[in-house]
Write an enzyme that holds these catalytic residues in place. Structure first.
Site, PDB file in Angstrom:
ATOM      1  N   LYS A 206     104.906 -28.247 -11.436  1.00 29.71           N
ATOM      2  CA  LYS A 206     106.259 -28.653 -11.794  1.00 29.71           C
ATOM      3  C   LYS A 206     107.202 -27.628 -11.180  1.00 29.71           C
ATOM      4  CE  LYS A 206     109.607 -28.993 -15.452  1.00 29.71           C
ATOM      5  NZ  LYS A 206     109.930 -28.751 -16.865  1.00 29.71           N
TER       6      LYS A 206
ATOM      7  N   ASN B 147     109.616 -30.959 -25.073  1.00 31.00           N
ATOM      8  CA  ASN B 147     109.040 -29.734 -25.611  1.00 31.00           C
ATOM      9  C   ASN B 147     109.817 -29.261 -26.832  1.00 31.00           C
ATOM     10  OD1 ASN B 147     108.015 -27.173 -26.165  1.00 31.00           O
ATOM     11  ND2 ASN B 147     107.964 -26.518 -24.067  1.00 31.00           N
ATOM     12  N   THR B 148     111.059 -28.824 -26.593  1.00 33.91           N
ATOM     13  CA  THR B 148     111.825 -28.207 -27.678  1.00 33.91           C
ATOM     14  C   THR B 148     111.946 -29.108 -28.906  1.00 33.91           C
ATOM     15  OG1 THR B 148     113.068 -26.921 -26.079  1.00 33.91           O
ATOM     16  CG2 THR B 148     114.056 -27.165 -28.258  1.00 33.91           C
TER      17      THR B 148
ATOM     18  N   ALA C 259     113.847 -32.700 -20.012  1.00 32.10           N
ATOM     19  CA  ALA C 259     114.858 -31.774 -20.530  1.00 32.10           C
ATOM     20  C   ALA C 259     115.984 -32.455 -21.296  1.00 32.10           C
ATOM     21  CB  ALA C 259     115.468 -30.908 -19.432  1.00 32.10           C
ATOM     22  N   GLY C 260     116.273 -31.886 -22.457  1.00 32.38           N
ATOM     23  CA  GLY C 260     117.424 -32.296 -23.236  1.00 32.38           C
ATOM     24  C   GLY C 260     117.181 -33.427 -24.212  1.00 32.38           C
TER      25      GLY C 260
ATOM     26  N   GLY D  31     116.252 -27.671 -23.579  1.00 28.61           N
ATOM     27  CA  GLY D  31     116.287 -27.185 -24.955  1.00 28.61           C
ATOM     28  C   GLY D  31     117.561 -27.503 -25.700  1.00 28.61           C
TER      29      GLY D  31
END
Lengths: 66, 267
Positions: B97, B206-207, B184-185, B158
């Site tokens: 990645k 993830n976050t 992301a986000g 995040g």
């Protein structure tokens, strides 16, 4: 002899193999990749490579990340 | 769910999961299990010489998951290529990645360095999954240079803001043939569902999982969100309209036709 490991100057036993260095540092060889003077070594090479004074060594592993 | 093919590899799960920020290895393991993710991202960092044993990723079964190392921390193409080669020596696969984020405040990816690094890594035989802003022109350029996917961001890493780049992601989905992985986000399962129902091929989260009060349950929620969105995309969404279109028949109303009955005389 002195080498630089992960940006820190460090005193280690003379001319160890990478595997011996990792044992000295108490690092499990299967979990890391080692770079010596910008040359990459994976587990299979750890026995064969002998370090020299003033080598610049990076020892890296995987951590949690996104 | 229907399978996804990335660089010739068949993936049953369209939910990619990152391994950062979990409170313990046990929680991370539960999340991976509950998410049913197959592609799992990791970061490459220096071993802490003062504390070399770190159990975080010992919970990760490399036979079960496809480990996707990222180049996070790289600030330019040269650093990213160096990290990719180190990661490959450790992961023993050639998937990477590609992530180049020079600015720590918003962690937005550098498009020029990313394209430069992608060209080098593709030439060196890597399967490259580049993290990019939702820029359709860049996505096309990366596809042309041979990346396996494009990974446009929904919002800063995040940030849990959701699909702030919705319109541009729509254009990328329309124009790019390689899989589009929204990364992301994404802070809620509805965000993931929205991306998937627009036609994204997968999402990376993830976050949102790691910071949930109950990460395992949130992983299940995201799994359902991804599946719901994918099914909706395959089923074909109805087009939005400005005015109402009755769901119930517009004939046979109780009050239609005939005369009103005579009013009852009060007793």
């Amino acid at each position: 002899m002195q080498v630089t490991i992960n940006g820190e100057k460090k005193e280690i036993p003379d001319r160890p193999t990478v595997r011996e260095l990792l044992a000295f540092l108490e690092i499990e060889p299967e979990t890391v990749v080692v770079e010596r003077n910008r040359e990459i070594f994976s587990t299979a090479d750890f026995e064969a490579v002998r370090l020299q004074a003033d080598d610049v060594i990076e020892i890296l592993k995987f951590m949690g990340g996104g | 769910m229907d399978a996804l093919s990335v660089a010739g590899r068949t993936l049953r799960s369209r939910l990619f999961v990152g391994t950062g920020k979990f409170s313990s290895p046990a929680v991370m393991r539960q999340v991976l299990e509950a998410s049913q993710a197959e592609v799992v991202t990791v970061a490459l960092r220096r071993v802490d010489l003062a504390n070399p044993v770190d159990p975080t990723l010992q919970a990760l079964d490399a036979g079960r998951y496809l480990i996707l190392p990222n180049t996070s921390g790289a600030r330019d193409a040269e650093e990213a290529v160096r990290m990719a080669k180190l990661a490959r020596a450790l992961s023993r696969n050639n998937w990477i990645k590609l992530e180049i984020t020079p600015d720590p405040r918003y962690l937005l990816p550098d498009p020029i360095e990313t394209l430069k690094a992608a060209q080098i890594l593709v030439r060196e035989g890597f399967v490259v999954l580049p993290y990019i802003h939702a820029d359709p022109v860049l996505a096309k350029r990366l596809e042309e240079c041979g990346t396996a996917t494009v990974m446009p961001l929904g919002a800063p890493i995040g940030s849990n803001q959701g699909l702030r780049t919705r319109d541009s992601i729509g254009i990328i989905i329309e124009q790019v043939r390689v899989p589009v992985v929204v990364d992301a986000g994404l802070g809620a399962p509805s965000h993931a569902a929205e991306a998937m129902q627009m036609g994204a091929d997968a999402v990376l989260v993830n976050t949102a999982l790691a910071v949930a009060l109950d990460p395992e349950r949130m992983a299940r929620a995201f799994r359902c969100g991804v599946e719901a969105g994918r099914l909706a995309y395959l089923a074909g969404l109805g087009a939005p309209r400005a005015t109402a279109s009755a769901s119930s028949p517009l004939t046979g109303f109780l009050s239609s036709g005939g005369e009103d009955p005579p009013a009852k005389s009060p007793n």
